[in-house]
Enzyme design. Structure first.
Site, PDB file in Angstrom:
ATOM      1  N   ARG A 178      32.484  26.287  42.759  1.00  0.00           N
ATOM      2  CA  ARG A 178      33.681  27.034  43.171  1.00  0.00           C
ATOM      3  C   ARG A 178      33.200  28.206  44.025  1.00  0.00           C
ATOM      4  O   ARG A 178      32.442  29.048  43.550  1.00  0.00           O
ATOM      5  CB  ARG A 178      34.421  27.556  41.931  1.00  0.00           C
ATOM      6  CG  ARG A 178      35.538  28.537  42.249  1.00  0.00           C
ATOM      7  CD  ARG A 178      36.191  29.057  40.968  1.00  0.00           C
ATOM      8  NE  ARG A 178      36.809  27.975  40.222  1.00  0.00           N
ATOM      9  CZ  ARG A 178      37.056  28.024  38.916  1.00  0.00           C
ATOM     10  NH1 ARG A 178      36.734  29.081  38.209  1.00  0.00           N
ATOM     11  NH2 ARG A 178      37.644  27.018  38.314  1.00  0.00           N
ATOM     12  N   ASP A 199      32.471  31.276  35.359  1.00  0.00           N
ATOM     13  CA  ASP A 199      32.792  32.321  36.325  1.00  0.00           C
ATOM     14  C   ASP A 199      31.534  33.071  36.744  1.00  0.00           C
ATOM     15  O   ASP A 199      30.536  33.100  36.021  1.00  0.00           O
ATOM     16  CB  ASP A 199      33.760  33.343  35.692  1.00  0.00           C
ATOM     17  CG  ASP A 199      35.195  32.835  35.666  1.00  0.00           C
ATOM     18  OD1 ASP A 199      35.520  31.868  36.378  1.00  0.00           O
ATOM     19  OD2 ASP A 199      36.000  33.417  34.907  1.00  0.00           O
TER      20      ASP A 199
HETATM   21  P1  FDA Z   1      40.979  38.199  50.750  1.00  0.00           P
HETATM   22  O1  FDA Z   1      40.867  39.185  49.640  1.00  0.00           O
HETATM   23  O2  FDA Z   1      40.329  38.519  52.047  1.00  0.00           O
HETATM   24  O3  FDA Z   1      42.516  37.878  50.973  1.00  0.00           O
HETATM   25  C1  FDA Z   1      43.014  37.040  51.988  1.00  0.00           C
HETATM   26  C2  FDA Z   1      44.530  37.002  51.914  1.00  0.00           C
HETATM   27  O4  FDA Z   1      44.928  36.468  50.669  1.00  0.00           O
HETATM   28  C3  FDA Z   1      45.173  38.371  51.950  1.00  0.00           C
HETATM   29  O5  FDA Z   1      45.382  38.806  53.272  1.00  0.00           O
HETATM   30  C4  FDA Z   1      46.456  38.107  51.208  1.00  0.00           C
HETATM   31  O6  FDA Z   1      47.371  37.454  52.044  1.00  0.00           O
HETATM   32  C5  FDA Z   1      46.042  37.167  50.128  1.00  0.00           C
HETATM   33  N1  FDA Z   1      45.614  37.865  48.891  1.00  0.00           N
HETATM   34  C6  FDA Z   1      44.344  38.051  48.477  1.00  0.00           C
HETATM   35  N2  FDA Z   1      44.298  38.706  47.306  1.00  0.00           N
HETATM   36  C7  FDA Z   1      45.562  38.970  46.973  1.00  0.00           C
HETATM   37  C8  FDA Z   1      46.154  39.623  45.876  1.00  0.00           C
HETATM   38  N3  FDA Z   1      45.423  40.171  44.873  1.00  0.00           N
HETATM   39  N4  FDA Z   1      47.502  39.708  45.844  1.00  0.00           N
HETATM   40  C9  FDA Z   1      48.232  39.159  46.822  1.00  0.00           C
HETATM   41  N5  FDA Z   1      47.719  38.531  47.911  1.00  0.00           N
HETATM   42  C10 FDA Z   1      46.410  38.431  47.989  1.00  0.00           C
HETATM   43  N6  FDA Z   1      35.598  36.508  41.842  1.00  0.00           N
HETATM   44  C11 FDA Z   1      34.411  36.714  41.207  1.00  0.00           C
HETATM   45  O7  FDA Z   1      33.713  37.684  41.494  1.00  0.00           O
HETATM   46  N7  FDA Z   1      34.003  35.831  40.241  1.00  0.00           N
HETATM   47  C12 FDA Z   1      34.721  34.729  39.911  1.00  0.00           C
HETATM   48  O8  FDA Z   1      34.302  33.959  39.040  1.00  0.00           O
HETATM   49  C13 FDA Z   1      35.953  34.499  40.585  1.00  0.00           C
HETATM   50  N8  FDA Z   1      36.708  33.414  40.293  1.00  0.00           N
HETATM   51  C14 FDA Z   1      37.786  33.109  41.096  1.00  0.00           C
HETATM   52  C15 FDA Z   1      38.449  31.901  40.929  1.00  0.00           C
HETATM   53  C16 FDA Z   1      39.484  31.551  41.790  1.00  0.00           C
HETATM   54  C17 FDA Z   1      40.173  30.240  41.616  1.00  0.00           C
HETATM   55  C18 FDA Z   1      39.855  32.439  42.848  1.00  0.00           C
HETATM   56  C19 FDA Z   1      40.939  32.075  43.816  1.00  0.00           C
HETATM   57  C20 FDA Z   1      39.219  33.645  42.985  1.00  0.00           C
HETATM   58  C21 FDA Z   1      38.189  34.007  42.126  1.00  0.00           C
HETATM   59  N9  FDA Z   1      37.547  35.234  42.238  1.00  0.00           N
HETATM   60  C22 FDA Z   1      36.366  35.433  41.555  1.00  0.00           C
HETATM   61  C23 FDA Z   1      38.132  36.331  43.055  1.00  0.00           C
HETATM   62  C24 FDA Z   1      37.597  36.330  44.467  1.00  0.00           C
HETATM   63  O9  FDA Z   1      36.245  36.690  44.463  1.00  0.00           O
HETATM   64  C25 FDA Z   1      38.373  37.305  45.348  1.00  0.00           C
HETATM   65  O10 FDA Z   1      38.228  38.599  44.823  1.00  0.00           O
HETATM   66  C26 FDA Z   1      39.848  36.979  45.491  1.00  0.00           C
HETATM   67  O11 FDA Z   1      40.058  35.599  45.550  1.00  0.00           O
HETATM   68  C27 FDA Z   1      40.403  37.576  46.800  1.00  0.00           C
HETATM   69  O12 FDA Z   1      39.689  37.069  47.898  1.00  0.00           O
HETATM   70  P2  FDA Z   1      40.290  36.021  48.965  1.00  0.00           P
HETATM   71  O13 FDA Z   1      39.263  34.983  49.196  1.00  0.00           O
HETATM   72  O14 FDA Z   1      41.590  35.523  48.518  1.00  0.00           O
HETATM   73  O15 FDA Z   1      40.364  36.806  50.338  1.00  0.00           O
END
Ligand code: FDA
Length: 301
Positions: free
Chosen positions: A178, A128
């Site tokens: 990732r 991570d």
């Molecule tokens: P964004 O936050 O812009 O969300 C886009 C859309 O997704 C929203 O409009 C909503 O529909 C949906 N959504 C997003 N978050 C949601 C929530 N909490 N509840 C409900 N719906 C939601 N970060 C990090 O700093 N270090 C790491 O090692 C990791 N590892 C990791 C692994 C995996 C498999 C994932 C999917 C994510 C991570 N993250 C992470 C977290 C990542 O950095 C980020 O904070 C979250 O994925 C939210 O960002 P999105 O890309 O989903 O977009």
């Protein structure tokens, strides 16, 4: 009972939406259900920022038992997908990276122990990404161990200004990256602050990875980059054996199932353990709409 950033009490129901359980037995049940649904899993034993050697050693012991238990799961066949359906995700700060003096070396050695066990069990490992002060040390550890474990993956955070360059450097053959947006509060000089800037950076990074020669892991719930990944996969002739979508447990479950039903490789990041507080508050901070869910859960209790 712990309180979130908002002062709202976090009940067991709320935790269970995002965390598979506090025990390994609860996690294993959730992981098998996800595998049976045609998805893959990446399991995170919750914990971070250890400054105690004994705690780091206990984390290693838990991961070794976890890998044992995950290896015993039934793995339904996934047509066209070569990746091991079971992976563990690990934070180097939980393995001792922040220990005084030789923290990075301790974490590297502990990760080597986990990777050795994982290789025997046909389980992947991905490291991570934590706050930006750890990025160089974390990538150095991954680089060092990839000589022995070429399948070892790393997470890059698109909100960091450096990440587009890191993606280009790490998009070579065999490299497993990732790509996520990033979940920590970071200063302006190292990270994009506005949501649209972060998404634009994500799209540029995705381009570098998907048009490169590695194995991209598209970790987002955002429909825009997901649609972009579909186009880039077609453009670069990448089938489900050469990249995967990844989402967090409890978020956009229907979209996970839709992608998997369409034949894509989909992996769900599943956390478990009693140290869920930091993880949960990051989920809350990135989506205040989750507050509604929290409040509803409280009212209906
Ligand atoms: P964004 O936050 O812009 O969300 C886009 C859309 O997704 C929203 O409009 C909503 O529909 C949906 N959504 C997003 N978050 C949601 C929530 N909490 N509840 C409900 N719906 C939601 N970060 C990090 O700093 N270090 C790491 O090692 C990791 N590892 C990791 C692994 C995996 C498999 C994932 C999917 C994510 C991570 N993250 C992470 C977290 C990542 O950095 C980020 O904070 C979250 O994925 C939210 O960002 P999105 O890309 O989903 O977009």
């Amino acid at each position: 009972m712990k309180r979130a950033l908002t002062g709202i009490p976090i009940t067991a129901d709320i935790v269970r939406r995002f965390v598979a359980g506090e025990t390994r037995a609860e996690l294993i049940e959730v992981a098998q259900t996800l595998l049976n649904s045609g998805r893959m899993v990446s399991v995170d034993f919750l914990g971070e920022n250890t400054t105690d050697r004994g705690q780091a050693d206990a984390t290693v012991a838990e991961y070794l038992s976890l890998i044992n238990d995950l290896a015993a799961l039934n793995r339904p066949a996934l047509p066209g997908i070569d990746a091991p359906p079971v992976e563990v995700s690990v934070k180097l700060s939980a393995l001792g990276q922040a220990l005084p003096d030789d923290g990075p070396a301790v974490a590297t050695e502990n990760l080597r122990i986990l990777c050795t066990k994982a290789a025997q069990a046909d389980v992947w490992v991905t490291v991570d990404a934590e706050d930006h002060t750890t990025t160089d040390a974390t990538l150095a550890t991954v680089r060092e161990l990839r000589g022995e474990f070429p399948w070892l993956g790393a997470v890059l955070q698109a909100y960091l200004r450096r990440t587009e360059a890191d993606c280009r450097e790490l998009s070579g053959p065999g490299s497993r990256i990732r790509l996520c947006k990033g979940a920590y509060r970071e200063p302006h000089d190292v990270a994009f602050q506005r949501a649209n800037e972060v998404t634009e950076s994500y799209l540029r990074c995705l381009d570098a990875l998907m048009l490169g020669d590695g194995y991209p892991m598209v970790a987002t719930h955002d429909p825009e980059p997901i649609a972009d990944a579909v186009d880039l996969a077609a453009e670069s002739d990448r089938g489900p054996d050469r990249f995967e979508y990844q989402m967090l447990y409890g978020i956009r479950d229907a979209e996970q199932l839709r992608l998997a039903a369409a034949g894509s490789a989909v992996r769900v990041y599943v956390p478990y353990g009693s140290q869920w507080y930091g993880y949960l508050t990051r989920r809350l901070a990135e989506r205040p709409a989750n507050l509604t869910f929290f409040l509803r859960a409280l009212v209906s209790k």
